[in-house]
Design a protein around this motif. Structure first.
Motif, short mmCIF file in Angstrom:
data_model
loop_
_atom_site.label_atom_id
_atom_site.label_comp_id
_atom_site.label_asym_id
_atom_site.label_seq_id
_atom_site.Cartn_x
_atom_site.Cartn_y
_atom_site.Cartn_z
N LEU A 116 34.89 110.07 -5.38
CA LEU A 116 36.00 110.29 -4.35
C LEU A 116 35.20 110.06 -3.02
CD1 LEU A 116 38.07 113.05 -6.05
CD2 LEU A 116 38.35 110.49 -6.14
N GLU A 117 34.14 110.45 -2.77
CA GLU A 117 33.85 110.68 -1.46
C GLU A 117 33.51 109.04 -1.02
OE1 GLU A 117 29.93 112.13 1.32
OE2 GLU A 117 30.21 113.01 -0.86
N ALA A 118 32.71 108.32 -2.05
CA ALA A 118 32.16 107.02 -1.84
C ALA A 118 33.40 106.00 -1.57
CB ALA A 118 31.60 106.65 -3.11
N LEU A 119 34.64 106.30 -2.03
CA LEU A 119 35.86 105.75 -1.98
C LEU A 119 36.82 106.13 -0.84
CD1 LEU A 119 36.97 105.23 -5.64
CD2 LEU A 119 35.80 103.47 -4.25
N GLY A 120 36.32 106.93 -0.10
CA GLY A 120 37.25 107.52 0.99
C GLY A 120 38.34 108.36 0.54
N LEU A 121 38.56 108.89 -0.59
CA LEU A 121 39.65 109.43 -1.25
C LEU A 121 39.45 110.91 -0.97
CD1 LEU A 121 40.13 107.23 -4.54
CD2 LEU A 121 41.25 107.19 -2.50
N PRO A 122 40.49 111.60 -0.81
CA PRO A 122 40.28 112.95 -0.63
C PRO A 122 40.15 113.83 -1.82
CG PRO A 122 42.76 112.30 -0.77
CD PRO A 122 41.86 111.14 -0.68
N ALA A 123 39.71 115.16 -1.87
CA ALA A 123 39.40 115.91 -2.86
C ALA A 123 40.74 116.21 -3.59
CB ALA A 123 38.69 117.22 -2.29
N GLY A 124 40.45 116.11 -4.96
CA GLY A 124 41.78 116.48 -5.94
C GLY A 124 42.34 115.25 -6.40
N ALA A 125 42.05 114.19 -5.64
CA ALA A 125 42.55 112.82 -6.04
C ALA A 125 41.82 112.40 -7.24
CB ALA A 125 42.52 111.80 -4.81
N GLU A 126 42.25 111.19 -7.64
CA GLU A 126 41.72 110.44 -8.97
C GLU A 126 41.25 109.06 -8.46
OE1 GLU A 126 43.45 112.47 -13.15
OE2 GLU A 126 44.56 110.50 -12.07
N ALA A 127 39.95 108.73 -9.10
CA ALA A 127 39.73 107.44 -9.07
C ALA A 127 39.57 106.73 -10.46
CB ALA A 127 38.35 107.31 -8.51
N PHE A 128 39.65 105.35 -10.45
CA PHE A 128 39.20 104.80 -12.01
C PHE A 128 37.80 104.51 -12.13
CE2 PHE A 128 43.77 102.84 -11.40
CZ PHE A 128 44.50 104.10 -11.82
N HIS A 129 37.40 104.60 -13.31
CA HIS A 129 36.00 104.35 -13.59
C HIS A 129 35.95 103.52 -14.79
CE1 HIS A 129 31.88 106.32 -15.49
NE2 HIS A 129 31.81 105.15 -14.59
N SER A 130 35.10 102.52 -14.85
CA SER A 130 34.76 101.56 -15.72
C SER A 130 33.00 101.39 -16.06
CB SER A 130 35.35 100.26 -15.72
OG SER A 130 34.93 99.75 -14.62
N ARG A 131 32.73 101.38 -17.39
CA ARG A 131 31.48 101.17 -17.45
C ARG A 131 31.35 99.92 -18.31
NH1 ARG A 131 27.96 106.01 -18.68
NH2 ARG A 131 28.36 106.31 -16.50
N ILE A 132 30.71 98.65 -17.98
CA ILE A 132 30.88 97.55 -18.87
C ILE A 132 29.45 96.73 -19.07
CG2 ILE A 132 31.63 95.07 -18.99
CD1 ILE A 132 34.18 96.30 -17.50
N VAL A 133 28.97 96.41 -20.22
CA VAL A 133 27.72 95.57 -20.52
C VAL A 133 28.09 94.18 -20.57
CG1 VAL A 133 25.87 95.16 -21.84
CG2 VAL A 133 26.63 97.61 -21.62
N HIS A 134 27.71 93.34 -19.56
CA HIS A 134 27.94 91.95 -19.66
C HIS A 134 26.60 91.01 -20.27
CE1 HIS A 134 31.33 92.17 -17.16
NE2 HIS A 134 30.65 93.01 -16.34
N PHE A 135 27.03 90.19 -21.05
CA PHE A 135 25.96 89.41 -21.80
C PHE A 135 26.06 87.79 -21.61
CE2 PHE A 135 27.15 93.11 -24.12
CZ PHE A 135 26.15 93.42 -25.12
N GLU A 136 25.03 87.31 -21.44
CA GLU A 136 24.63 85.92 -21.60
C GLU A 136 24.02 85.26 -22.76
OE1 GLU A 136 23.18 82.18 -18.86
OE2 GLU A 136 23.29 84.29 -17.87
N ASN A 137 24.85 84.80 -23.53
CA ASN A 137 24.19 84.09 -24.93
C ASN A 137 23.67 85.43 -25.67
OD1 ASN A 137 24.88 81.55 -23.98
ND2 ASN A 137 22.93 81.43 -23.03
N ASP A 138 24.43 86.35 -25.85
CA ASP A 138 24.18 87.40 -26.69
C ASP A 138 23.01 88.43 -25.98
OD1 ASP A 138 26.39 87.07 -28.49
OD2 ASP A 138 25.01 85.70 -29.63
N VAL A 139 22.58 88.04 -24.75
CA VAL A 139 21.46 88.83 -24.10
C VAL A 139 22.16 89.51 -23.10
CG1 VAL A 139 19.40 88.60 -23.02
CG2 VAL A 139 19.75 86.89 -24.92
N PRO A 140 21.99 90.96 -23.19
CA PRO A 140 22.52 91.84 -22.18
C PRO A 140 21.88 91.45 -20.76
CG PRO A 140 21.12 93.05 -23.58
CD PRO A 140 21.20 91.65 -24.29
N ILE A 141 22.59 91.15 -19.63
CA ILE A 141 21.66 91.20 -18.58
C ILE A 141 22.37 91.85 -17.40
CG2 ILE A 141 21.37 88.62 -19.19
CD1 ILE A 141 23.77 87.61 -16.98
#
Length: 236
Positions: A116-141
């Motif tokens: 929240l601090e990094a996004l400049g949002l106030p305490a008590g607010a919500e942010a969205f979070h994603s974690r994704i692995v990207h592959f090139e030709n089945d190799v994670p890069i």
């Protein structure tokens, strides 16, 4: 009268061309041990100095990797990313002729105070979070860990990030205006090492980036890349 240039191609160049062709056609895949200098000098009927020069120059070009006492191997490919503009990783991969796919690990709401601090949002607010692995030709890069401002991208959690990347979605919803970033070399934690299929002790190139859209902080992203198969480049 003019004559065509019939100057013979130097032997070391012929050997380099042969090695490149073996690699490009898949005869010698990434990580494989290539024939020894002795085998190559017998095959081409040249001196050891000629073979050594060819292999040395291919090593300098990061096409080969020489290990003392073990031999010469086909080097791991280093996938390249540009820092001049923020592009979808799928576009980067396609521009190299590769195939992209991704694995979504996390897609959630969060009230993490640092996010929240990094996004400049106030305490008590919500942010969205994603974690994704990207592959090139089945190799994670790339392991992408992204926090998103929901005020700018309210439909972020509704996207199928197996078929569209976050950058592609955000470009359509609210194009980015500017970015700031820092690149460091760091040892990955257990999660990053596992997801990127890295050996223990191998370092990562880590890009931490914040972006802005409509004069607000849009995203705070950390991108982990195996240093042995990724590099950044740019020009101004």
């Amino acid at each position: 009268m003019s004559y065509a240039n019939t100057k013979p191609v130097p032997a070391y160049v012929q050997i380099k061309d042969y090695v490149r062709n073996q690699i490009e056609t898949g005869v010698w895949p990434m990580g494989s041990l290539i024939p020894s200098e002795h085998d190559l000098l017998k095959q081409f009927g040249v001196s050891r100095m000629t073979v050594n020069r060819a292999l040395r120059e291919l090593t300098d070009d990061q096409i080969l990797h020489r290990v003392q006492g073990a031999g010469t191997f086909v080097a791991s490919q280093k996938y390249q990313s540009t820092l001049v503009e923020i592009k979808s990783i799928s576009d980067e991969i396609k521009s190299r002729g590769g195939q992209h796919h991704s694995e979504v690990l996390i897609l959630e709401r969060t009230d993490d105070a640092k996010a929240l601090e990094a996004l400049g949002l106030p305490a008590g607010a919500e942010a969205f979070h994603s974690r994704i692995v990207h592959f090139e030709n089945d190799v994670p890069i790339q392991l992408e860990d992204r926090f998103v401002n929901p005020q700018l991208y309210p439909h972020y959690l509704e996207q199928d990030f197996r078929t569209i990347t976050p950058n592609e979605y955000m470009t359509l919803e609210a194009p980015l205006q500017r970015a700031e970033y820092v690149i460091t070399a760091r040892m990955p934690d257990a999660t990053a090492r596992h997801r990127l299929r890295m050996d223990i002790g191998d370092p990562c190139l880590v890009l931490h980036r914040r972006t802005w859209a409509h004069e607000q902080i849009a995203t705070d992203v950390t991108l982990w890349h195996p240093s042995s198969r990724y590099q950044f480049s740019g020009s101004f």
